[in-house]
Motif scaffolding. Structure first.
Motif, PDB file in Angstrom:
ATOM      1  N   LYS A  67       0.829  -1.198   0.000  1.00  0.00           N
ATOM      2  CA  LYS A  67       0.000   0.000   0.000  1.00  0.00           C
ATOM      3  C   LYS A  67       0.869   1.256   0.000  1.00  0.00           C
ATOM      4  CE  LYS A  67      -4.150  -1.937   2.089  1.00  0.00           C
ATOM      5  NZ  LYS A  67      -5.196  -1.752   3.124  1.00  0.00           N
ATOM      6  N   PHE A  68       0.309   2.319  -0.583  1.00  0.00           N
ATOM      7  CA  PHE A  68       1.042   3.567  -0.721  1.00  0.00           C
ATOM      8  C   PHE A  68       0.131   4.733  -0.354  1.00  0.00           C
ATOM      9  CE2 PHE A  68       2.946   0.496  -3.533  1.00  0.00           C
ATOM     10  CZ  PHE A  68       4.299   0.662  -3.300  1.00  0.00           C
ATOM     11  N   LYS A  69       0.766   5.806   0.092  1.00  0.00           N
ATOM     12  CA  LYS A  69       0.032   6.986   0.517  1.00  0.00           C
ATOM     13  C   LYS A  69      -0.478   7.779  -0.680  1.00  0.00           C
ATOM     14  CE  LYS A  69       1.884   9.299   3.927  1.00  0.00           C
ATOM     15  NZ  LYS A  69       2.712  10.283   4.665  1.00  0.00           N
ATOM     16  N   LEU A  70       0.344   7.922  -1.703  1.00  0.00           N
ATOM     17  CA  LEU A  70      -0.021   8.690  -2.897  1.00  0.00           C
ATOM     18  C   LEU A  70      -0.046   7.792  -4.127  1.00  0.00           C
ATOM     19  CD1 LEU A  70       2.107  11.924  -2.397  1.00  0.00           C
ATOM     20  CD2 LEU A  70      -0.288  11.586  -1.845  1.00  0.00           C
ATOM     21  N   LYS A  71      -0.845   8.176  -5.095  1.00  0.00           N
ATOM     22  CA  LYS A  71      -0.943   7.403  -6.323  1.00  0.00           C
ATOM     23  C   LYS A  71       0.350   7.486  -7.126  1.00  0.00           C
ATOM     24  CE  LYS A  71      -4.149   6.410 -10.042  1.00  0.00           C
ATOM     25  NZ  LYS A  71      -5.416   6.791 -10.714  1.00  0.00           N
ATOM     26  N   LYS A  72       1.084   8.600  -6.968  1.00  0.00           N
ATOM     27  CA  LYS A  72       2.361   8.769  -7.662  1.00  0.00           C
ATOM     28  C   LYS A  72       3.348   7.687  -7.243  1.00  0.00           C
ATOM     29  CE  LYS A  72       5.066  12.066  -6.273  1.00  0.00           C
ATOM     30  NZ  LYS A  72       5.659  13.403  -6.010  1.00  0.00           N
ATOM     31  N   TYR A  73       3.388   7.392  -5.929  1.00  0.00           N
ATOM     32  CA  TYR A  73       4.288   6.343  -5.448  1.00  0.00           C
ATOM     33  C   TYR A  73       3.855   4.970  -5.964  1.00  0.00           C
ATOM     34  CZ  TYR A  73       5.608  10.036  -2.159  1.00  0.00           C
ATOM     35  OH  TYR A  73       6.019  11.210  -1.608  1.00  0.00           O
ATOM     36  N   LEU A  74       2.544   4.740  -6.054  1.00  0.00           N
ATOM     37  CA  LEU A  74       2.045   3.468  -6.582  1.00  0.00           C
ATOM     38  C   LEU A  74       2.445   3.302  -8.050  1.00  0.00           C
ATOM     39  CD1 LEU A  74       0.311   0.894  -6.481  1.00  0.00           C
ATOM     40  CD2 LEU A  74      -1.689   2.320  -6.951  1.00  0.00           C
ATOM     41  N   ASN A  75       2.354   4.379  -8.839  1.00  0.00           N
ATOM     42  CA  ASN A  75       2.740   4.299 -10.260  1.00  0.00           C
ATOM     43  C   ASN A  75       4.220   3.971 -10.420  1.00  0.00           C
ATOM     44  OD1 ASN A  75       0.137   4.885 -11.038  1.00  0.00           O
ATOM     45  ND2 ASN A  75       0.497   7.085 -11.169  1.00  0.00           N
ATOM     46  N   ASN A  76       5.061   4.578  -9.578  1.00  0.00           N
ATOM     47  CA  ASN A  76       6.501   4.258  -9.626  1.00  0.00           C
ATOM     48  C   ASN A  76       6.750   2.788  -9.265  1.00  0.00           C
ATOM     49  OD1 ASN A  76       6.985   6.918 -10.248  1.00  0.00           O
ATOM     50  ND2 ASN A  76       7.425   7.520  -8.144  1.00  0.00           N
ATOM     51  N   HIS A  77       6.004   2.306  -8.277  1.00  0.00           N
ATOM     52  CA  HIS A  77       6.134   0.908  -7.867  1.00  0.00           C
ATOM     53  C   HIS A  77       5.693  -0.038  -8.985  1.00  0.00           C
ATOM     54  CE1 HIS A  77       5.858  -2.652  -5.278  1.00  0.00           C
ATOM     55  NE2 HIS A  77       4.621  -2.825  -5.729  1.00  0.00           N
ATOM     56  N   LEU A  78       4.609   0.276  -9.673  1.00  0.00           N
ATOM     57  CA  LEU A  78       4.127  -0.556 -10.781  1.00  0.00           C
ATOM     58  C   LEU A  78       5.119  -0.583 -11.943  1.00  0.00           C
ATOM     59  CD1 LEU A  78       0.353   0.439 -10.822  1.00  0.00           C
ATOM     60  CD2 LEU A  78       1.311  -1.750 -10.109  1.00  0.00           C
ATOM     61  N   GLN A  79       5.819   0.525 -12.158  1.00  0.00           N
ATOM     62  CA  GLN A  79       6.861   0.548 -13.195  1.00  0.00           C
ATOM     63  C   GLN A  79       8.000  -0.421 -12.872  1.00  0.00           C
ATOM     64  OE1 GLN A  79       8.169   4.557 -13.771  1.00  0.00           O
ATOM     65  NE2 GLN A  79       6.290   5.196 -14.815  1.00  0.00           N
ATOM     66  N   ARG A  80       8.322  -0.540 -11.588  1.00  0.00           N
ATOM     67  CA  ARG A  80       9.367  -1.508 -11.192  1.00  0.00           C
ATOM     68  C   ARG A  80       8.897  -2.933 -11.460  1.00  0.00           C
ATOM     69  NH1 ARG A  80       9.454   1.610  -6.337  1.00  0.00           N
ATOM     70  NH2 ARG A  80      10.974   3.294  -6.462  1.00  0.00           N
ATOM     71  N   HIS A  81       7.625  -3.214 -11.163  1.00  0.00           N
ATOM     72  CA  HIS A  81       7.063  -4.532 -11.471  1.00  0.00           C
ATOM     73  C   HIS A  81       7.179  -4.838 -12.963  1.00  0.00           C
ATOM     74  CE1 HIS A  81       5.542  -6.231  -7.812  1.00  0.00           C
ATOM     75  NE2 HIS A  81       4.850  -5.146  -7.494  1.00  0.00           N
ATOM     76  N   GLU A  82       6.883  -3.863 -13.766  1.00  0.00           N
ATOM     77  CA  GLU A  82       6.936  -4.064 -15.221  1.00  0.00           C
ATOM     78  C   GLU A  82       8.368  -4.303 -15.686  1.00  0.00           C
ATOM     79  OE1 GLU A  82       5.356  -1.804 -19.275  1.00  0.00           O
ATOM     80  OE2 GLU A  82       5.055  -0.904 -17.303  1.00  0.00           O
ATOM     81  N   GLN A  83       9.320  -3.559 -15.117  1.00  0.00           N
ATOM     82  CA  GLN A  83      10.730  -3.759 -15.481  1.00  0.00           C
ATOM     83  C   GLN A  83      11.202  -5.158 -15.089  1.00  0.00           C
ATOM     84  OE1 GLN A  83      12.771  -0.559 -13.565  1.00  0.00           O
ATOM     85  NE2 GLN A  83      11.983   1.010 -14.956  1.00  0.00           N
ATOM     86  N   GLN A  84      10.810  -5.622 -13.905  1.00  0.00           N
ATOM     87  CA  GLN A  84      11.191  -6.972 -13.478  1.00  0.00           C
ATOM     88  C   GLN A  84      10.584  -8.035 -14.382  1.00  0.00           C
ATOM     89  OE1 GLN A  84       9.989  -7.264  -9.411  1.00  0.00           O
ATOM     90  NE2 GLN A  84      11.590  -5.866  -8.648  1.00  0.00           N
TER      91      GLN A  84
END
Length: 403
Positions: free
Chosen positions: A329-346
């Protein structure tokens, strides 16, 4: 026992669906067609409005010709008008006006051009004649304060009211005490902010808007149809619509077309970006300070966003944005989007490794290591020492003595 309210899961945002798709409802398809007609007129041209007479089915170019046709040809006794001077009746007001101009026009109402002495029956006709035939003789319409020139007097009037008005309290909202430059902006503010107007709901989500234009703009940006996608001709990058492509094309512009900030000498691709830069970095209003960390911000919006991101005390389990893949879970949607980009890179990294193993490229292609390359060390050959017997040592000694 208190009942726990279970919020429904957020629905996925609909976007990049074709107009011809069966997944759309009839209302959504009509909205997509309306949006594409407004912002993509090449692919979806506007429907040409036809002006057809209801009585004889004759078609006309515009509404004025249709109106003249109906009043002249299909006029009834109810639309008849009477001249108050000679009591003569006419089919409509147009014929009555022409009758008055020809039969009951007095000499006192005539106007003459002071440059060529041509005669005119109305002041409007005289003004149009001077503007078209003697344009250089018209007086200059110039602002006395700043010297700006205008083509018509009413524009000068609006300019003085907007820029050089001394009474700042003239156009003030009596409800929220906001100041506006002119009465037009004040009336628009009263209509949209303090009047219960009909809201326009989005056909794809639960949001509502003050006007249909804002709702259509929301559909184009948040729920764009597949046909609105455009590609950059320079770098082949895809964008939602023409507006994003237009902003992106400024990246490929030359240095001559860029604009420069007169305060910090920075260059920008467009005047809009320069305006945003000045609004944030060089604001005219005093900056707003955070009470907790004394950080300064140009506007209340940035200060509010900073407080929500940094100083908002909230348990990690109560964060509103969660990852569907790992549950974090994340406080802001911006942090969630950055996290999802890492998932995609992996995920892409795993796919590339699988492809390498299948194609047998792992043996041939050496793995690149980080850091400076080390020099290859020369291999040292070790010689095994065998034990020597006493008889061999004595014979070696006698041979050396004899020599």
């Amino acid at each position: 026992m208190e009942e726990v309210k279970v919020e429904p899961p957020p629905q996925p945002v609909m976007k990049f669906i074709s107009v011809t798709s069966d997944a759309l409802t009839e209302e959504q398809r009509e909205m997509y067609e309306s949006v594409l007609t407004t912002w993509k007129p090449v692919m979806f041209p506007k429907r040409i409005k036809r002006y057809i007479c209801n009585k004889c089915n004759k078609e006309f170019k515009n509404y004025q010709n249709l109106y003249l046709h109906t009043t002249r040809v299909h006029s009834s006794e109810e639309s008849a008008v009477i001249c108050d001077i000679c009591d003569k009746t006419f089919k409509n007001k147009h014929y009555l006006y022409m009758h008055r101009m020809n039969k009951h026009y007095s000499e006192l109402e005539k106007c003459y051009c002071q440059f060529c002495l041509q005669e005119f029956r109305t002041r409007r006709a005289l003004h149009m004649h001077v503007k078209r035939i003697h344009p250089n003789t018209l007086p200059e319409i110039k602002c006395n304060e700043c010297g700006k020139e205008f083509s018509v007097p009413y524009k000068l009037k609006y300019h003085i009211e907007a820029c050089h008005r001394t009474d700042k309290e003239k156009y003030k909202c009596h409800l929220c005490h906001k100041l506006y430059k002119n009465s037009l902006n004040l009336n628009r503010h009263l209509h949209f902010q303090h009047t219960p107007v009909q809201r326009h709901p989005c056909v794809f989500c639960n949001m509502t808007f003050k006007s249909r234009h804002h709702m259509k703009r929301h559909v184009l940006n948040i729920h764009p149809p597949l046909e609105s996608k455009v590609t950059c001709p320079e770098c082949l990058k895809e964008f939602k619509n023409d507006q994003y492509l237009k902003e992106h094309m400024q990246v490929h512009s030359s240095l001559d077309s860029k604009v420069k900030c007169d305060i910090c000498d920075k260059f920008f691709h467009s005047a809009i970006r320069l305006k945003k830069h000045k609004k944030i970095v060089h604001p005219s209003k005093p900056k707003m300070r955070c009470e907790k960390c004394n950080k300064e911000f140009a506007h209340a919006h940035y200060l509010r966003r900073h407080n929500n991101a940094v100083h908002l005390e909230m348990d990690e389990t109560e964060y509103p944005h969660s990852c569907d893949q790992c549950g974090k879970k994340f406080k802001l949607k911006k942090y969630l989007n950055n996290h999802l980009q890492r998932h995609e890179q992996q995920h892409l990294k795993r796919i590339s490794q699988m492809v390498k193993t299948v194609m047998g490229e792992e043996k041939d292609v050496p793995v690149k290591k980080r850091g400076r390359p080390r020099k290859a060390r020369a291999e040292i050959e070790f010689i095994k020492c065998e034990p020597v017997s006493s008889s061999d040592s004595e014979s070696g000694e006698t041979e050396s003595d004899s020599e």
